[in-house]
Design a protein around this motif. Structure first.
Motif, PDB file in Angstrom:
ATOM      1  N   ARG A 125       0.847  -1.194   0.000  1.00  0.00           N
ATOM      2  CA  ARG A 125       0.000   0.000   0.000  1.00  0.00           C
ATOM      3  C   ARG A 125       0.884   1.245   0.000  1.00  0.00           C
ATOM      4  O   ARG A 125       1.980   1.246   0.564  1.00  0.00           O
ATOM      5  CB  ARG A 125      -0.892  -0.015   1.254  1.00  0.00           C
ATOM      6  N   THR A 130      -0.796   4.664   4.346  1.00  0.00           N
ATOM      7  CA  THR A 130      -0.562   3.943   5.601  1.00  0.00           C
ATOM      8  C   THR A 130      -0.332   4.913   6.748  1.00  0.00           C
ATOM      9  O   THR A 130      -0.919   4.782   7.830  1.00  0.00           O
ATOM     10  CB  THR A 130       0.655   3.004   5.458  1.00  0.00           C
ATOM     11  N   ARG A 133      -3.560   6.860   7.627  1.00  0.00           N
ATOM     12  CA  ARG A 133      -4.508   6.015   8.356  1.00  0.00           C
ATOM     13  C   ARG A 133      -4.051   5.826   9.810  1.00  0.00           C
ATOM     14  O   ARG A 133      -4.855   5.865  10.738  1.00  0.00           O
ATOM     15  CB  ARG A 133      -4.662   4.658   7.661  1.00  0.00           C
ATOM     16  N   ALA A 134      -2.750   5.619   9.985  1.00  0.00           N
ATOM     17  CA  ALA A 134      -2.224   5.455  11.337  1.00  0.00           C
ATOM     18  C   ALA A 134      -2.453   6.723  12.160  1.00  0.00           C
ATOM     19  O   ALA A 134      -2.876   6.665  13.320  1.00  0.00           O
ATOM     20  CB  ALA A 134      -0.738   5.113  11.285  1.00  0.00           C
ATOM     21  N   LYS A 137      -6.150   7.316  13.153  1.00  0.00           N
ATOM     22  CA  LYS A 137      -6.692   6.382  14.146  1.00  0.00           C
ATOM     23  C   LYS A 137      -6.162   6.619  15.554  1.00  0.00           C
ATOM     24  O   LYS A 137      -6.649   6.035  16.514  1.00  0.00           O
ATOM     25  CB  LYS A 137      -6.377   4.939  13.727  1.00  0.00           C
ATOM     26  N   PRO A 187      -3.090   1.348  17.791  1.00  0.00           N
ATOM     27  CA  PRO A 187      -3.589   1.752  16.464  1.00  0.00           C
ATOM     28  C   PRO A 187      -2.501   1.763  15.400  1.00  0.00           C
ATOM     29  O   PRO A 187      -2.754   1.467  14.233  1.00  0.00           O
ATOM     30  CB  PRO A 187      -4.137   3.175  16.707  1.00  0.00           C
ATOM     31  N   GLU A 190      -1.742  -1.804  14.397  1.00  0.00           N
ATOM     32  CA  GLU A 190      -2.837  -2.304  13.564  1.00  0.00           C
ATOM     33  C   GLU A 190      -2.696  -1.834  12.124  1.00  0.00           C
ATOM     34  O   GLU A 190      -2.877  -2.605  11.179  1.00  0.00           O
ATOM     35  CB  GLU A 190      -4.180  -1.826  14.132  1.00  0.00           C
ATOM     36  N   THR A 191      -2.323  -0.561  11.944  1.00  0.00           N
ATOM     37  CA  THR A 191      -2.238   0.013  10.598  1.00  0.00           C
ATOM     38  C   THR A 191      -0.958  -0.401   9.873  1.00  0.00           C
ATOM     39  O   THR A 191      -0.991  -0.750   8.698  1.00  0.00           O
ATOM     40  CB  THR A 191      -2.314   1.549  10.667  1.00  0.00           C
ATOM     41  N   GLU A 195      -3.070  -4.377   9.010  1.00  0.00           N
ATOM     42  CA  GLU A 195      -3.737  -4.000   7.762  1.00  0.00           C
ATOM     43  C   GLU A 195      -2.882  -4.339   6.549  1.00  0.00           C
ATOM     44  O   GLU A 195      -3.386  -4.796   5.526  1.00  0.00           O
ATOM     45  CB  GLU A 195      -4.049  -2.495   7.763  1.00  0.00           C
ATOM     46  N   ARG A 196      -1.593  -4.107   6.670  1.00  0.00           N
ATOM     47  CA  ARG A 196      -0.719  -4.371   5.529  1.00  0.00           C
ATOM     48  C   ARG A 196      -0.557  -5.863   5.291  1.00  0.00           C
ATOM     49  O   ARG A 196      -0.346  -6.288   4.148  1.00  0.00           O
ATOM     50  CB  ARG A 196       0.627  -3.680   5.719  1.00  0.00           C
ATOM     51  N   LEU A 243      -9.190  -0.430   2.672  1.00  0.00           N
ATOM     52  CA  LEU A 243      -7.914  -0.183   3.345  1.00  0.00           C
ATOM     53  C   LEU A 243      -7.123   0.943   2.686  1.00  0.00           C
ATOM     54  O   LEU A 243      -6.070   1.340   3.195  1.00  0.00           O
ATOM     55  CB  LEU A 243      -7.068  -1.462   3.367  1.00  0.00           C
TER      56      LEU A 243
END
Length: 396
Positions: A125, A130, A133-134, A137, A187, A190-191, A195-196, A243
């Motif tokens: 991604r 990324t 998003r991190a 969150k 968080p 998670e990101t 997620e990746r 995502l």
């Protein structure tokens, strides 16, 4: 459905595909050699790489030449770019110690694929998505912890041995690191990781071929395997469009940018009411200038900003403290960029410069970002000191 695995290699047999995962440490000589030999040995029908186009371009020094720092700051992406550079710089420092460029094993995989005439796919991604998003969150507290960690990393002189780098490919070592990250910043873990894992698994699955080989960081291997098996079993969708979306700003996060300016205006108004205009300067304005402006200027000074950038930080921080849409980092950063315009050589050498403190300060792009970053941090800390200090005077 079944699989074979070793410390750095997993073969997943699922859904009519036989997917080979090669786990690497991104600054490992052994990983480079292993990637080349496995691709030549296996001759897969697709080679998947844990890279996005932006990072691929930056490895080839194409992306930075088009970078407009002023535009990045105006779009509010200064922190994201700084975070990206700090992470890249940490890997660069490790690589310099071992004589290996970060991501060299990914480049080796691409070269091997081209030599054998094999198709390849960039499966990661986009790093900006990324990071955004991190960031979105994270709570305010977690954002503060993340910024502190990034700042510490930027000035860190920690060194790892070649043996320690190779241990990064060991699952027990990685499990400990991931657990530590999850506990410190859930968080972000998670990101950056979870997620990746899913994103990479989906892209590898849909890249094509029945015998694809994927070169990924060792920390992603188990997660990718889990998601590939779920996709093959129909338990999970290979569509990862969601995502790639940036979550909307939270209600509290949106309010926070207004709360402090409104609070400052209220404090000034109350000060005028209680103390009168004659005392408002010494009781309210002066502490705000000294703490908010002073620490912002100190941040710009630590970044070795231009004298005018430091002055803009000192004067600008108190002035924009009541404006939720403009931060002092924008003013000081734009001043730095306009007075010390980035040169072509700064763009050409940025990949190497982010690997050392001397390089960061010597490069006009990274120094402007450092002025932006440290003056912003100074202003934030200044507000949290000034406001209680001023309110305390009213309570006496």
């Amino acid at each position: 459905m079944g699989n074979e695995q070793s410390r750095t290699r997993i073969t997943i047999n699922a859904g009519g595909k036989s997917i080979i995962l090669i786990g690497t440490a991104h600054v490992s000589k052994e990983s480079i050699d292993e990637v080349r030999s496995v691709i030549q040995e296996e001759k897969p029908d697709m080679v998947c790489i844990e890279l996005d186009k932006g990072r691929y371009d930056s490895m080839n020094n194409n992306a930075w030449e088009k970078l407009d720092v002023a535009k990045v700051l105006k779009e509010g992406k200064g922190f994201l770019l700084m975070a990206n550079l700090v992470l890249a710089g940490f890997q660069r420092r490790l690589g310099n110690e071992l004589g290996v460029k970060p991501g060299e094993e990914m480049k080796a995989a691409l070269d091997a694929a081209k030599e054998l005439g094999l198709p390849h796919a960039l499966c990661d991604r986009e790093v900006q998505i990324t990071l955004r998003r991190a960031w979105s969150k994270c709570s305010f507290w977690n954002k503060s912890k993340l910024l502190a960690s990034l700042l510490a990393s930027a000035f860190s002189t920690e060194k790892l041995s070649e043996e320690e780098i190779e241990n990064l490919k060991n699952r027990s070592e990685l499990d400990g690191m991931m657990n530590e990250l999850a506990n410190f910043l859930p968080p972000v873990k998670e990101t950056l990781i979870d997620e990746r894992d899913r994103f990479l698994a989906a892209k590898i699955w849909t890249a094509g071929g029945t015998r694809p080989l994927a070169v990924v960081g060792a920390g992603h291997m188990d997660g990718i395997k889990t998601h590939v098996e779920k996709i093959a079993a129909g338990e999970e969708n290979a569509d990862v469009t969601a995502l790639n979306e940036i979550p909307p700003r939270g209600v509290f996060s949106g309010l926070l940018r207004w709360i402090i300016p409104v609070l400052i205006v209220a404090i000034v108004a109350y000060g005028i009411y209680k103390l009168g205009l004659s005392s408002i300067f010494s009781a309210v304005i002066l502490p705000l200038v000294l703490w908010n402006g002073g620490l912002a200027a100190l941040g710009a000074l630590i970044a070795l900003g231009h004298p005018l950038s430091i002055l803009v930080s000192l004067i600008g921080a108190p002035l924009v403290a009541v404006n939720p849409l403009v931060g002092v980092g924008l003013l000081s950063g734009l001043t730095e960029v306009s007075l010390r315009k980035p040169r072509v050589t700064d763009a050409e050498s940025i990949n190497d410069d982010v690997g050392s403190l001397k390089g960061i300060y010597g490069n006009r792009i990274t120094r402007a970002l450092l002025v932006y970053f440290l003056s912003s941090i100074g202003a934030i800390v200044g507000k949290f000191i000034a406001i209680p200090s001023i309110v305390g005077q009213f309570l006496k």
